[in-house]
Design an enzyme around this catalytic site. Structure first.
Site, mmCIF file in Angstrom:
data_model
loop_
_atom_site.group_PDB
_atom_site.id
_atom_site.type_symbol
_atom_site.label_atom_id
_atom_site.label_comp_id
_atom_site.label_asym_id
_atom_site.label_seq_id
_atom_site.Cartn_x
_atom_site.Cartn_y
_atom_site.Cartn_z
ATOM 1 N N ASP A 72 0.944 -0.884 0.069
ATOM 2 C CA ASP A 72 0.125 -0.019 -0.302
ATOM 3 C C ASP A 72 0.980 1.256 -0.269
ATOM 4 O OD1 ASP A 72 -2.595 1.695 -0.023
ATOM 5 O OD2 ASP A 72 -2.545 1.601 2.489
ATOM 6 N N GLU A 98 1.388 -3.352 -5.085
ATOM 7 C CA GLU A 98 0.761 -1.996 -5.413
ATOM 8 C C GLU A 98 1.892 -0.610 -4.165
ATOM 9 O OE1 GLU A 98 -3.520 0.754 -3.239
ATOM 10 O OE2 GLU A 98 -2.621 -1.361 -2.604
ATOM 11 N N TYR A 173 -0.344 -8.561 -9.332
ATOM 12 C CA TYR A 173 -1.802 -7.269 -8.246
ATOM 13 C C TYR A 173 -2.215 -7.637 -9.136
ATOM 14 C CZ TYR A 173 -3.766 -2.908 -6.537
ATOM 15 O OH TYR A 173 -3.857 -2.317 -5.420
ATOM 16 N N ASP A 212 -1.634 -10.078 -4.377
ATOM 17 C CA ASP A 212 -3.214 -9.302 -4.271
ATOM 18 C C ASP A 212 -3.784 -10.199 -5.342
ATOM 19 O OD1 ASP A 212 -5.265 -8.398 -3.577
ATOM 20 O OD2 ASP A 212 -3.985 -6.168 -3.350
ATOM 21 N N ASN A 214 -7.137 -10.376 -5.565
ATOM 22 C CA ASN A 214 -8.377 -9.078 -5.408
ATOM 23 C C ASN A 214 -9.462 -10.219 -5.487
ATOM 24 O OD1 ASN A 214 -8.884 -6.478 -4.446
ATOM 25 N ND2 ASN A 214 -7.229 -6.163 -5.796
ATOM 26 N N ASP A 284 -4.805 -12.629 -0.105
ATOM 27 C CA ASP A 284 -3.446 -12.491 -1.365
ATOM 28 C C ASP A 284 -2.967 -14.186 -1.332
ATOM 29 O OD1 ASP A 284 -1.704 -9.824 -0.608
ATOM 30 O OD2 ASP A 284 -3.683 -10.161 0.397
ATOM 31 N N ASP A 309 -2.487 -2.077 5.058
ATOM 32 C CA ASP A 309 -3.596 -2.437 4.625
ATOM 33 C C ASP A 309 -4.159 -4.129 4.527
ATOM 34 O OD1 ASP A 309 -3.085 -2.184 2.812
ATOM 35 O OD2 ASP A 309 -5.701 -1.478 2.248
ATOM 36 N N HIS A 310 -3.177 -4.211 4.170
ATOM 37 C CA HIS A 310 -2.147 -6.250 4.293
ATOM 38 C C HIS A 310 -1.512 -6.318 4.697
ATOM 39 C CE1 HIS A 310 -4.213 -6.720 -0.414
ATOM 40 N NE2 HIS A 310 -4.494 -5.399 0.515
#
Length: 319
Positions: A72, A98, A173, A212, A214, A284, A309-310
């Site tokens: 992030d 990210e 990602y 990630d 998603n 993830d 935040d991950h």
């Protein structure tokens, strides 16, 4: 959802719906008009990462350790001492998502990191400070490529592929479908094209896909499945896309080892104290070719590691 805007163009995780985390309010008693006893809030169901399994099912000890983390924002993550964790975890390969950092803006602390002499960066070509992935290796890969060979997908810096002697490593990602699912059609096309790319690699040698992705694949993979069936990351289309990927000859390494373990999440919104309450999503993954299944030792979720935040995840393989 995050207080700051994350990837406004694709909505970040802003469309996710979380459980009601408000504290219960006392109600007046019907008889005496007094206050009824307040209900005690339930203790959060916290995931405890079990001890590492350092040998494969056939009894071979691991000799490959890969970590993956959506940071992030690379520069902010470095300032939050993310590299201290990397040095403590000491993976052979580190994949980051990210990064949101152009090559010219890479922090010296990571750019010059001697533990990983071979570093590879993919950045968004058109939007500085958007998307981006990285791969840091102790040993030099045979070959490294960027993207999946389709211009529509390769402008956002979302894929790095490294070839090693026995396998390919694909650091990804995956695009978010966005607020209001404005990018869901694009996401479905991405899923189809990524599967075709992976299939072509897998025909040459087995692969590890990490990052990630998603998507929370099953209801067990997020805290509030009922409230999020129309949310980015848990739509039927995205879940089916992941199911189709697995059906092509791959395994979700975490669920292969821990099929019924609940509350194992890798992402939590910054708002509403979600991380402390473990109101999260598992977004993830390490996805493996089935040919590597007997070499799998463990997939760890480092849920207590702070800095994004991950949280990071780590794969142990006996190659």
């Amino acid at each position: 959802m995050p207080k700051r805007e994350k990837e406004v163009e694709v909505g970040g995780k802003g469309s996710l719906v979380e459980d009601d985390v408000a504290e219960p309010v006392g109600k007046k008693s019907k008889k005496g008009g007094g206050k009824a006893k307040e209900k005690e809030p339930e203790a959060p169901a916290i995931y405890e990462d079990p001890p590492e399994k350092l040998t494969s099912a056939s009894g071979r000890k691991y000799n490959l350790k890969i970590s993956s983390w959506n940071v992030d924002g690379l520069r902010a993550w470095v300032k939050k001492n993310g590299l201290d964790w990397v040095r403590q975890e000491d993976p052979d390969i580190l994949c980051l998502q990210e990064t949101k950092c152009a090559l010219k803006a890479l922090p010296a602390d990571i750019k010059d990191m001697p533990e990983y002499p071979h570093k590879y960066w993919a950045c968004s070509e058109e939007k500085e400070g958007y998307s981006g992935v990285a791969m840091l290796c102790k040993n030099k890969p045979i070959n490294v490529t960027y993207g999946i060979g389709i211009e529509e997908h390769d402008q956002e810096g979302r894929i790095i592929t490294a070839e090693f002697d026995m396998y390919y490593l694909v650091a990804a990602y995956v695009p978010n479908s966005g607020r209001g699912l404005i990018r869901l059609d694009y996401r479905q096309k991405w899923d189809v094209d990524l599967r075709a790319y992976l299939k072509a690699l897998d025909e040459k040698k087995p692969l590890i896909l990490c990052g990630d992705l998603n998507v929370a694949h099953q209801e067990i993979d997020l805290k509030n499945p009922k409230g999020n069936k129309k949310s980015a990351g848990f739509t039927p289309q995205e879940r089916e896309g992941f199911s189709t990927l697995l059906a092509d000859g791959y395994i979700d390494s975490f669920r292969h080892i821990y099929p019924d373990v609940p509350y194992a999440y890798t992402f939590w919104t910054y708002m509403m104290n979600s991380r402390a309450k473990n109101v999260g999503w598992r977004l993830d993954y390490f996805v493996l070719s089935k040919a590597l299944q007997d070499k799998l030792c463990d997939n760890k979720i480092r849920s207590k590691v702070i800095g994004s935040d991950h949280c990071p995840i780590t794969l142990y393989m006996a190659m």
